[in-house]
Scaffold this active site. Structure first.
Site, PDB file in Angstrom:
ATOM      1  N   HIS A 128       0.647  -0.783  -0.423  1.00 25.48           N
ATOM      2  CA  HIS A 128      -0.164   0.196  -0.322  1.00 25.48           C
ATOM      3  C   HIS A 128       0.444   0.976   0.128  1.00 25.48           C
ATOM      4  O   HIS A 128       2.030   1.128   0.127  1.00 25.48           O
ATOM      5  CB  HIS A 128      -1.174   0.216   1.210  1.00 25.48           C
ATOM      6  CG  HIS A 128      -1.994   0.928   1.270  1.00 25.48           C
ATOM      7  ND1 HIS A 128      -1.795   2.595   1.703  1.00 25.48           N
ATOM      8  CD2 HIS A 128      -3.332   0.521   1.020  1.00 25.48           C
ATOM      9  CE1 HIS A 128      -2.481   2.968   1.922  1.00 25.48           C
ATOM     10  NE2 HIS A 128      -3.607   1.952   1.603  1.00 25.48           N
ATOM     11  N   ASP A 205       2.812  -4.394   8.029  1.00 24.02           N
ATOM     12  CA  ASP A 205       1.687  -3.533   7.898  1.00 24.02           C
ATOM     13  C   ASP A 205       0.284  -4.918   7.914  1.00 24.02           C
ATOM     14  O   ASP A 205       0.110  -5.702   7.572  1.00 24.02           O
ATOM     15  CB  ASP A 205       1.309  -3.325   6.075  1.00 24.02           C
ATOM     16  CG  ASP A 205       0.427  -2.308   6.600  1.00 24.02           C
ATOM     17  OD1 ASP A 205      -0.379  -2.964   6.829  1.00 24.02           O
ATOM     18  OD2 ASP A 205      -0.727  -2.086   5.283  1.00 24.02           O
ATOM     19  N   GLN A 208      -4.813  -5.329   6.739  1.00 22.27           N
ATOM     20  CA  GLN A 208      -5.415  -5.721   6.945  1.00 22.27           C
ATOM     21  C   GLN A 208      -5.840  -8.019   7.219  1.00 22.27           C
ATOM     22  O   GLN A 208      -6.693  -8.580   6.635  1.00 22.27           O
ATOM     23  CB  GLN A 208      -5.648  -6.514   5.088  1.00 22.27           C
ATOM     24  CG  GLN A 208      -5.479  -4.948   4.469  1.00 22.27           C
ATOM     25  CD  GLN A 208      -6.644  -4.519   4.057  1.00 22.27           C
ATOM     26  OE1 GLN A 208      -7.499  -5.885   3.854  1.00 22.27           O
ATOM     27  NE2 GLN A 208      -6.992  -3.439   4.205  1.00 22.27           N
ATOM     28  N   LYS A 231     -10.644  -1.286  10.562  1.00 26.21           N
ATOM     29  CA  LYS A 231     -10.610  -2.197   9.868  1.00 26.21           C
ATOM     30  C   LYS A 231     -10.607  -3.640  10.892  1.00 26.21           C
ATOM     31  O   LYS A 231     -10.881  -4.658  10.469  1.00 26.21           O
ATOM     32  CB  LYS A 231      -8.536  -2.482   9.420  1.00 26.21           C
ATOM     33  CG  LYS A 231      -8.459  -1.695   8.476  1.00 26.21           C
ATOM     34  CD  LYS A 231      -8.733  -1.611   7.455  1.00 26.21           C
ATOM     35  CE  LYS A 231      -8.433  -0.220   6.237  1.00 26.21           C
ATOM     36  NZ  LYS A 231      -7.416  -0.327   5.840  1.00 26.21           N
ATOM     37  N   CYS A 369      -4.810   2.325  -3.637  1.00 29.93           N
ATOM     38  CA  CYS A 369      -3.605   2.808  -2.679  1.00 29.93           C
ATOM     39  C   CYS A 369      -2.614   1.805  -3.105  1.00 29.93           C
ATOM     40  O   CYS A 369      -1.458   1.912  -2.101  1.00 29.93           O
ATOM     41  CB  CYS A 369      -3.331   3.315  -1.858  1.00 29.93           C
ATOM     42  SG  CYS A 369      -4.829   4.688  -1.252  1.00 29.93           S
TER      43      CYS A 369
END
Length: 411
Positions: A128, A205, A208, A231, A369
């Site tokens: 991202h 990261d 998700q 999220k 993104c």
């Protein structure tokens, strides 16, 4: 509507806890498949926000009065719940931030003290923009080099190429746990071990992954793990950064202000202990407190049950979408979450997404993104249907039926 899953919980009962799922869009029942952007919120979470303002509204950590102590206790309870949720060793290894992007920027700024001219930072093709731009900025400032792990046509990272990029010059490797654009699940533990063998730190990261997988930061052995509350069925504007104690103690604070100090004179400042060293200013108090309700809600279902059910949705959706004429699916690696990124031959993803919205189906269209990834795929963007635990096989059928209706209209 699916009543029971193979894991025993009722999706029908889960959906009742999300009032927004009962609404109509363009005269049709809402089918929400944009969970990669943000999930909807259970009533337990929104009730927690109301309860904060109606019963204990106060600032935290600074007041000696009763309400401030209640708010502080609730605030710190969320930190402890996150510690347990992530299996971190200490609650002070959990730093509250504005979200995943803020967490990554915190490390990109603070870690720069450990990067010199000629050093290297490694990211992946799947990232991202929030896990690309901060490292570009840091590399430009420190005259370091940014290197990128390539992927194959399925969206699977090339680990042999990754191994060839690693060297004593590598100071940090940053990559996502699950790709927001393709749903590919990366081998975090293996990639972290490889980075550590050359002395590099690892930032993951996890924006998700947190709604879909059980994450154990100690088992993964990552140095930093960035997450967002919204999220994982929580409020917007709040997130967290997990960091190993040894790293957080070494890194300088990202920003200065109230709460993050031990002493201040006009000549110098000494910093507070963890976690406050990285938490300058008044935090998003109600967001932190309400986040605990979301964590409890997920744990009541069980992360393993969520993972199992969403795997069923992935298998069902992959087969169902394969029946749509001209549909090309991206991200076909063996390890992935319940996310379908696709295009329809000859049609622009924006046009398809707009007509799906007219039929009450919310998907995301565009580059998500991840412009470098879209360039690698040689597409302007994709249509992304990203599922959550409240989605059903019936909704997947509705998506397929809608596509079969929309495609002839655009040709």
């Amino acid at each position: 509507m699916t009543e029971k899953t193979s894991t025993g919980f009722s999706v029908t009962e889960i959906r009742k806890q999300f009032p927004v799922l009962e609404r109509e869009v363009n005269g049709r029942p809402l089918v929400y498949m944009d969970n990669g952007a943000t999930t909807h919120k259970p009533k337990a979470m929104t009730d927690a926000i109301t309860a904060y303002y109606e019963t204990i509204n106060s600032n935290v950590h600074r007041g000696v009065h009763h309400l401030s102590q209640l708010a502080t206790d609730a605030f710190e309870l969320t930190r402890e719940k996150l510690r347990a949720h992530l299996n971190a060793e200490h609650s002070y290894e959990v730093i509250f931030t504005k979200g995943t992007t803020d967490s990554i920027n915190t490390i990109a700024s603070s870690f720069a003290d450990f990067v010199n001219e000629g050093d290297e930072i490694i990211i992946s093709t799947l990232e991202h923009h929030s896990n690309i731009v901060p490292w570009q900025m840091m590399c430009a400032r420190k005259k370091a080099t940014l290197k990128v792990i390539p992927m194959d046509d399925r969206g699977v990272l090339d680990l042999e190429a990754y191994a060839s990029l690693l060297s004593p010059k590598t100071k940090l490797v940053a990559f996502n746990h699950i790709s927001n654009a393709l749903g590919i699940i990366n081998p975090v533990k293996e990639m972290t071990k490889m980075a550590h063998e050359v002395g590099a730190a690892v930032l993951v990261d996890g924006a998700q992954s947190m709604p879909h997988l059980k994450v154990d930061v100690r088992d993964l052995d990552v140095d930093f793990y960035a997450i967002s509350a919204h999220k994982m069925y929580g409020p917007t504007g709040i997130g967290a950064l997990y960091g190993k104690e040894e790293w957080l103690n070494k890194l300088p604070p990202y920003q200065g202000g109230g709460e993050m100090i031990a002493t201040v004179t006009f000549e110098e400042t000494t910093y507070a202990d963890l976690p406050h060293k990285f938490e300058a200013g008044t935090p998003h108090i109600e967001g932190v407190i309400a986040w605990a309700a979301s964590i409890d809600w997920m744990n009541e279902i069980g992360l393993e049950n969520i993972t199992t059910y969403e795997a069923e949705l992935l298998a069902y959706g992959t087969e169902a979408l394969s029946s749509v004429e001209g549909l090309q699916l991206y991200g076909t690696g063996p390890e992935k979450s319940a996310l379908f990124s696709f295009n329809i031959e000859g049609l622009h993803p924006y046009d398809v997404g707009t007509l799906l919205d007219q039929l009450g189906i919310a998907v995301r269209t565009g580059h998500h993104c991840t412009q470098p990834l879209m360039n690698r795929l040689d597409v302007p963007g994709t249509i992304r249907a990203s599922l959550a635990v409240y989605n059903t096989k019936d909704e997947i059928d509705q998506l397929v039926a809608a596509l079969n209706r929309v495609i002839p209209m655009l040709r």
